[in-house]
Motif scaffolding. Structure first.
Motif, PDB file in Angstrom:
ATOM      1  N   ASP A 221       0.893  -1.236   0.035  1.00  0.00           N
ATOM      2  CA  ASP A 221      -0.117   0.118   0.020  1.00  0.00           C
ATOM      3  C   ASP A 221       0.787   1.384  -0.024  1.00  0.00           C
ATOM      4  N   ARG A 222       1.877   1.165   0.655  1.00  0.00           N
ATOM      5  CA  ARG A 222       2.886   2.412   0.659  1.00  0.00           C
ATOM      6  C   ARG A 222       3.378   2.712  -0.873  1.00  0.00           C
ATOM      7  N   ARG A 223       3.678   1.645  -1.546  1.00  0.00           N
ATOM      8  CA  ARG A 223       4.175   1.949  -2.832  1.00  0.00           C
ATOM      9  C   ARG A 223       3.035   2.368  -3.720  1.00  0.00           C
ATOM     10  N   LEU A 224       1.843   1.574  -3.582  1.00  0.00           N
ATOM     11  CA  LEU A 224       0.743   2.224  -4.460  1.00  0.00           C
ATOM     12  C   LEU A 224       0.312   3.488  -4.111  1.00  0.00           C
ATOM     13  N   VAL A 225       0.136   3.777  -2.811  1.00  0.00           N
ATOM     14  CA  VAL A 225      -0.162   5.256  -2.606  1.00  0.00           C
ATOM     15  C   VAL A 225       0.972   6.461  -3.128  1.00  0.00           C
TER      16      VAL A 225
ATOM     17  N   SER B  70       2.402  10.246  -7.237  1.00  0.00           N
ATOM     18  CA  SER B  70       3.420  10.834  -8.466  1.00  0.00           C
ATOM     19  C   SER B  70       2.887  11.152  -9.680  1.00  0.00           C
ATOM     20  N   THR B  71       1.671  10.798  -9.801  1.00  0.00           N
ATOM     21  CA  THR B  71       0.805  11.124 -10.946  1.00  0.00           C
ATOM     22  C   THR B  71      -0.014  12.307 -10.875  1.00  0.00           C
ATOM     23  N   GLY B  72       0.174  12.637  -9.783  1.00  0.00           N
ATOM     24  CA  GLY B  72      -0.590  14.116  -9.481  1.00  0.00           C
ATOM     25  C   GLY B  72      -1.720  13.897  -8.812  1.00  0.00           C
ATOM     26  N   VAL B  73      -2.330  12.736  -8.592  1.00  0.00           N
ATOM     27  CA  VAL B  73      -3.551  12.453  -7.730  1.00  0.00           C
ATOM     28  C   VAL B  73      -3.485  12.850  -6.408  1.00  0.00           C
ATOM     29  N   GLU B  74      -4.655  13.579  -5.860  1.00  0.00           N
ATOM     30  CA  GLU B  74      -4.680  13.799  -4.221  1.00  0.00           C
ATOM     31  C   GLU B  74      -5.221  12.676  -4.034  1.00  0.00           C
ATOM     32  N   VAL B  75      -4.628  12.077  -2.868  1.00  0.00           N
ATOM     33  CA  VAL B  75      -4.803  10.769  -2.281  1.00  0.00           C
ATOM     34  C   VAL B  75      -5.159  11.079  -0.592  1.00  0.00           C
ATOM     35  N   GLU B  76      -6.373  10.688  -0.247  1.00  0.00           N
ATOM     36  CA  GLU B  76      -6.612  10.578   1.090  1.00  0.00           C
ATOM     37  C   GLU B  76      -6.684   8.979   1.472  1.00  0.00           C
TER      38      GLU B  76
ATOM     39  N   ALA C 143     -14.748 -15.570 -10.456  1.00  0.00           N
ATOM     40  CA  ALA C 143     -15.685 -14.355  -9.858  1.00  0.00           C
ATOM     41  C   ALA C 143     -15.688 -13.268 -10.778  1.00  0.00           C
ATOM     42  N   ALA C 144     -14.690 -12.614 -11.030  1.00  0.00           N
ATOM     43  CA  ALA C 144     -14.900 -11.431 -11.902  1.00  0.00           C
ATOM     44  C   ALA C 144     -13.875 -10.963 -12.830  1.00  0.00           C
ATOM     45  N   PRO C 145     -13.896 -10.254 -14.030  1.00  0.00           N
ATOM     46  CA  PRO C 145     -12.651 -10.038 -14.683  1.00  0.00           C
ATOM     47  C   PRO C 145     -11.511  -9.230 -13.868  1.00  0.00           C
ATOM     48  N   ALA C 146     -10.577  -9.882 -13.912  1.00  0.00           N
ATOM     49  CA  ALA C 146      -9.224  -9.090 -13.068  1.00  0.00           C
ATOM     50  C   ALA C 146      -8.048  -8.889 -14.177  1.00  0.00           C
ATOM     51  N   MET C 147      -7.211  -7.881 -13.794  1.00  0.00           N
ATOM     52  CA  MET C 147      -6.217  -7.883 -14.326  1.00  0.00           C
ATOM     53  C   MET C 147      -4.739  -7.621 -13.433  1.00  0.00           C
ATOM     54  N   PRO C 148      -3.504  -8.384 -13.745  1.00  0.00           N
ATOM     55  CA  PRO C 148      -2.591  -8.186 -12.900  1.00  0.00           C
ATOM     56  C   PRO C 148      -1.961  -6.839 -12.661  1.00  0.00           C
ATOM     57  N   LEU C 149      -1.653  -6.356 -11.597  1.00  0.00           N
ATOM     58  CA  LEU C 149      -1.217  -5.049 -11.400  1.00  0.00           C
ATOM     59  C   LEU C 149       0.334  -5.184 -10.876  1.00  0.00           C
ATOM     60  N   PRO C 150       1.144  -4.723 -11.794  1.00  0.00           N
ATOM     61  CA  PRO C 150       2.662  -4.872 -11.408  1.00  0.00           C
ATOM     62  C   PRO C 150       3.211  -3.754 -10.309  1.00  0.00           C
ATOM     63  N   LEU C 151       3.877  -4.399  -9.602  1.00  0.00           N
ATOM     64  CA  LEU C 151       4.363  -3.265  -8.384  1.00  0.00           C
ATOM     65  C   LEU C 151       5.712  -2.582  -8.725  1.00  0.00           C
ATOM     66  N   THR C 152       5.820  -1.313  -8.146  1.00  0.00           N
ATOM     67  CA  THR C 152       7.108  -0.640  -8.480  1.00  0.00           C
ATOM     68  C   THR C 152       8.272  -1.042  -7.517  1.00  0.00           C
TER      69      THR C 152
ATOM     70  N   GLU D  82       3.988   1.609 -15.183  1.00  0.00           N
ATOM     71  CA  GLU D  82       3.030   0.828 -15.752  1.00  0.00           C
ATOM     72  C   GLU D  82       1.839   0.751 -14.727  1.00  0.00           C
ATOM     73  N   THR D  83       2.236   0.799 -13.358  1.00  0.00           N
ATOM     74  CA  THR D  83       1.528   0.633 -12.133  1.00  0.00           C
ATOM     75  C   THR D  83       0.504   1.896 -12.197  1.00  0.00           C
ATOM     76  N   GLY D  84       1.210   3.196 -12.200  1.00  0.00           N
ATOM     77  CA  GLY D  84       0.359   4.223 -12.273  1.00  0.00           C
ATOM     78  C   GLY D  84      -0.612   4.468 -13.467  1.00  0.00           C
ATOM     79  N   GLN D  85      -0.177   4.112 -14.803  1.00  0.00           N
ATOM     80  CA  GLN D  85      -1.153   3.945 -15.905  1.00  0.00           C
ATOM     81  C   GLN D  85      -2.486   3.170 -15.742  1.00  0.00           C
ATOM     82  N   ALA D  86      -2.130   2.055 -15.011  1.00  0.00           N
ATOM     83  CA  ALA D  86      -3.320   1.163 -14.932  1.00  0.00           C
ATOM     84  C   ALA D  86      -4.264   1.557 -13.875  1.00  0.00           C
ATOM     85  N   LEU D  87      -3.734   2.141 -12.679  1.00  0.00           N
ATOM     86  CA  LEU D  87      -4.669   2.718 -11.638  1.00  0.00           C
ATOM     87  C   LEU D  87      -5.356   4.025 -12.382  1.00  0.00           C
TER      88      LEU D  87
END
Length: 372
Positions: free
Chosen positions: A26-30, A35-41, A194-203, A363-368
């Motif tokens: 989660d620290r890396r995802l946030v 880093s993409t300019g998103v305001e995160v709470e 269960a549902a369509p899912a995509m892999p999310l690479p981590l930084t 790649e992670t940021g683009q996917a999110l």
């Protein structure tokens, strides 16, 4: 249109690094989102509230949902009583049975107003359902039902955990607009199940000037069932085979509960370390002997790569992240011992820096962002 305001729902405050791999993710995802300019709470299922100093991110939490109840008999009985009159699995009831759960749901409703919601891990998605907020994206850390089948203790099996949990998990995974999985193989399984899912690479964030010693290391909370089983394999058949092969490589263990193994031959047990760098300075190879059914990724593989170290992993863990990553593949204790022996003799080389350079989070940021 992509929003610039996100409510990120996680299990516990980002600063609680000692609580394991979920927080590492989660620290890396946030950080990637910011880093993409998103305001995160950030909203945490458990507390206490706090601030992640590295990114100055405030983590909101109601503060009254217990994080761990395995050692509390009264809480366990409360959960079991609730399971007797509902179809909730233990993995849900361990949160929902307590008064703080409603307060946490109210908090999420308040903080999610005007923001797109991203949930990370099972507890976050469970809380979003309780709060009744739409989920733009969910990141599955594991397939929880797989862990239950492999590791649920007998009392939970008698209470029906292995049929309750799949039913609940499939329902929850149908709620988000987009589902990601940290593991490539989990993404494939969730899509079929269960549902369509995509892999999310981590930084990964390489540590400057890593120092590689000559010991083999294992780090992780000893009481977590997969780690408990891995330690039994490492200190049992793997250690015995290395002794038979005449390889006197030293073992270094770290993580809460590992101190009980101090005194084992050729083993240093550090117990809980305040800074994981203390552990990685003492080892040159990380071993993750998680054999059998697998789900999720091993954060320790990625963390070791950040410190410039290769890992010995079974094929299913390599496949979950990247088969071409900086891993030495070993399926079972005998192969693990042989790979360690060859590494100790200097017969094996792995290009860790070359792999980490390609995982900068783009790649992670683009996917999110696309999911928002």
């Amino acid at each position: 249109m992509t929003t610039s305001r996100v409510c990120f729902v996680t299990t516990y405050p980002l600063g609680r690094a000692e609580l394991g791999g979920s927080g590492w993710v989660d620290r890396r995802l946030v950080a990637v989102l910011r880093s993409t300019g998103v305001e995160v709470e950030v909203v945490c299922v458990t507390g206490p509230p706090g601030q992640w100093a590295e990114q100055e991110v405030v983590c909101h939490a109601a503060g009254d949902v217990p994080l761990e109840i395995r050692g509390d008999r009264a809480k366990l009985l409360r959960v079991a009583a609730g399971m007797a009159v509902t179809e909730q699995p233990y993995l849900s009831r361990k949160f929902t049975a307590f008064p703080g759960w409603r307060a946490a749901a109210r908090l999420l409703r308040e903080r999610a107003a005007g923001r797109k919601v991203i949930t990370s891990g099972w507890p976050g998605l469970l809380l979003a359902e309780a709060a009744g907020v739409p989920v733009a994206a969910h990141i599955a850390h594991n397939v929880e039902s797989t862990i239950a089948v492999e590791h649920s203790p007998r009392p939970l099996r008698l209470l029906g955990e292995t049929w309750r949990l799949p039913k609940a998990e499939r329902r929850l995974l149908s709620l988000p607009r987009t589902v990601f999985a940290l593991s490539r193989t989990d993404a494939e399984f969730i899509t079929r199940w269960a549902a369509p899912a995509m892999p999310l690479p981590l930084t990964v964030r390489p540590v400057p000037d890593p120092v590689a010693a000559q010991a083999v290391g294992f780090i992780g909370k000893a009481s977590w069932p997969p780690n408990e089983r891995a330690l039994a394999s490492l200190l049992g058949p793997v250690h015995e085979e290395l002794t038979r092969l005449g390889t006197d490589v030293k073992f270094v263990l770290a993580g809460s509960g590992t101190e009980v193994h101090q005194g084992h031959p050729r083993t240093t047990a550090l117990g809980r370390v305040a800074d994981e760098a203390e552990f990685y300075r003492q080892v040159g190879l990380v071993v993750v002997p998680r054999f059998g059914a697998s789900t999720g990724i091993s954060v320790k593989m990625l963390e070791a790569a950040e410190y410039g170290l290769p890992s010995v992993v079974p094929p299913q863990l390599a496949e979950a992240v990247d088969p071409a990553g900086p891993w030495l593949i070993a399926d079972g204790p005998a192969q693990t011992a042989e790979v360690i022996r060859r590494w100790h003799r200097g017969e094996t080389r792995v290009d860790v820096p070359g792999w980490t350079a390609a995982h900068d989070g783009t790649e992670t940021g683009q996917a999110l962002l696309a999911a928002l």
